[in-house]
Design a protein around this motif. Sequence first.
Motif, short mmCIF file in Angstrom:
data_model
loop_
_atom_site.label_atom_id
_atom_site.label_comp_id
_atom_site.label_asym_id
_atom_site.label_seq_id
_atom_site.Cartn_x
_atom_site.Cartn_y
_atom_site.Cartn_z
N LEU A 173 0.83 -1.21 0.00
CA LEU A 173 0.00 0.00 0.00
C LEU A 173 0.86 1.26 0.00
O LEU A 173 0.51 2.27 -0.62
N PHE A 174 2.00 1.20 0.68
CA PHE A 174 2.93 2.34 0.67
C PHE A 174 3.43 2.60 -0.74
O PHE A 174 3.49 3.75 -1.19
N ASP A 175 3.79 1.55 -1.47
CA ASP A 175 4.25 1.71 -2.85
C ASP A 175 3.16 2.34 -3.72
O ASP A 175 3.43 3.22 -4.54
N GLU A 176 1.93 1.87 -3.55
CA GLU A 176 0.84 2.41 -4.35
C GLU A 176 0.62 3.89 -4.03
O GLU A 176 0.36 4.70 -4.93
N SER A 177 0.74 4.24 -2.75
CA SER A 177 0.62 5.64 -2.36
C SER A 177 1.72 6.48 -3.01
O SER A 177 1.47 7.59 -3.50
N GLU A 178 2.94 5.95 -3.03
CA GLU A 178 4.05 6.68 -3.64
C GLU A 178 3.82 6.92 -5.14
O GLU A 178 4.15 7.98 -5.66
N ARG A 179 3.27 5.93 -5.84
CA ARG A 179 2.99 6.12 -7.26
C ARG A 179 1.99 7.26 -7.46
O ARG A 179 2.13 8.07 -8.37
N LEU A 180 0.98 7.32 -6.59
CA LEU A 180 -0.01 8.40 -6.68
C LEU A 180 0.63 9.76 -6.35
O LEU A 180 0.36 10.76 -7.02
N VAL A 181 1.44 9.79 -5.32
CA VAL A 181 2.06 11.04 -4.88
C VAL A 181 2.91 11.66 -5.99
O VAL A 181 2.89 12.88 -6.20
N TRP A 182 3.66 10.83 -6.71
CA TRP A 182 4.65 11.35 -7.67
C TRP A 182 4.13 11.42 -9.10
O TRP A 182 4.82 11.96 -9.97
N ALA A 183 2.94 10.92 -9.36
CA ALA A 183 2.43 10.89 -10.73
C ALA A 183 2.37 12.29 -11.33
O ALA A 183 1.73 13.19 -10.78
N ASN A 229 13.78 5.90 0.72
CA ASN A 229 12.67 6.52 1.43
C ASN A 229 11.33 6.22 0.77
O ASN A 229 10.28 6.39 1.40
N HIS A 230 11.34 5.82 -0.50
CA HIS A 230 10.12 5.77 -1.30
C HIS A 230 9.71 4.35 -1.70
O HIS A 230 8.91 4.18 -2.61
N VAL A 231 10.24 3.35 -1.01
CA VAL A 231 9.86 1.97 -1.32
C VAL A 231 9.24 1.32 -0.09
O VAL A 231 9.62 1.61 1.05
N GLY A 232 8.29 0.43 -0.33
CA GLY A 232 7.55 -0.19 0.76
C GLY A 232 8.28 -1.31 1.44
O GLY A 232 7.99 -1.63 2.60
N ARG A 233 9.24 -1.93 0.74
CA ARG A 233 10.02 -3.03 1.32
C ARG A 233 11.51 -2.73 1.09
O ARG A 233 12.12 -3.23 0.15
N ALA A 250 -0.55 5.82 4.29
CA ALA A 250 0.03 4.49 4.42
C ALA A 250 1.51 4.58 4.79
O ALA A 250 2.28 5.27 4.12
N GLY A 251 1.89 3.90 5.85
CA GLY A 251 3.29 3.83 6.24
C GLY A 251 3.85 2.45 5.96
O GLY A 251 3.15 1.56 5.45
N LEU A 252 5.12 2.26 6.30
CA LEU A 252 5.71 0.94 6.14
C LEU A 252 5.15 -0.01 7.19
O LEU A 252 4.86 0.39 8.32
#
Length: 274
Positions: free
Chosen positions: A8-18, A119-123, A174-176
Amino acid sequence: MRRMSMTLFDESERLVWAGRGTAYAGSYARLCAHPVPRLLDVAEVGQGVRLLDVGTGPGTVAAAACARGARVTAVDAEPTMVELAARAAPEADVRVAVLPELPFADGEFDAVVANFVLNHVGRPRLALAELRRVVRPNGWVALTIWAAPPAPGQTLLGRAIQAAGAVCPPHLAAGLAPEDDFPRDESGLTGLMGAAGLRGAVCETLRWDHRASAEEWWSGPAAGVACGGRTVQSQTPAIRAEIKRHFDLFSEEFADEDGVLTLPHAALLARARG
């Protein structure tokens, strides 16, 4: 369909940076460029080195590595970043790719660098294991991340958001997962690198003052860059105005007589052998 490695963190990051490549390049990119010479030094990047630049952003690291004569491949998850990087480093092979699944063979590179990417990856451990996979045996993996607790210059926007009573929207919250997180200090980062199979990890803390006008520093949040910017944009007009009012107020703590801000920052720089 979500990839098995996507959180979910990764998906949030994709939205944030799109779509935020150009806005990032005009705001925070100059800040994040500060460690680049040192990052390339510790990775021993020079003439003929096969380098992978992961999370290239607007291509700052890739361009600097090309200037050293390296054979550069650069990737980023965000297409607008890739477009900018291809222009900044026309000699490089620049493409879209997303950690922790890189489209490269085992041991394909002599060195791998990642400037403010972990900083921007979920795992994070899985991402580091992938960097280890694509570097040759005994090659260098070098990276930077923001340190915690953050330096005062890094907290300016967050303080303004909090003072305005803004609430982070759920899709950005969403956090890690606890099992994926790690201490953002020197021992925490070297420990994570060791857990990912990297050898002989060493880490240092970089501290510097970033100089920027208040207008430049606000331009990132105003354009929705990063989680803070998306939080700003998600508020009502009244709350956005309150965030800006507090931002201006807190900026005075860092401003000189010409209104230029001196913003202290701190980051971790680490390297290890593959």
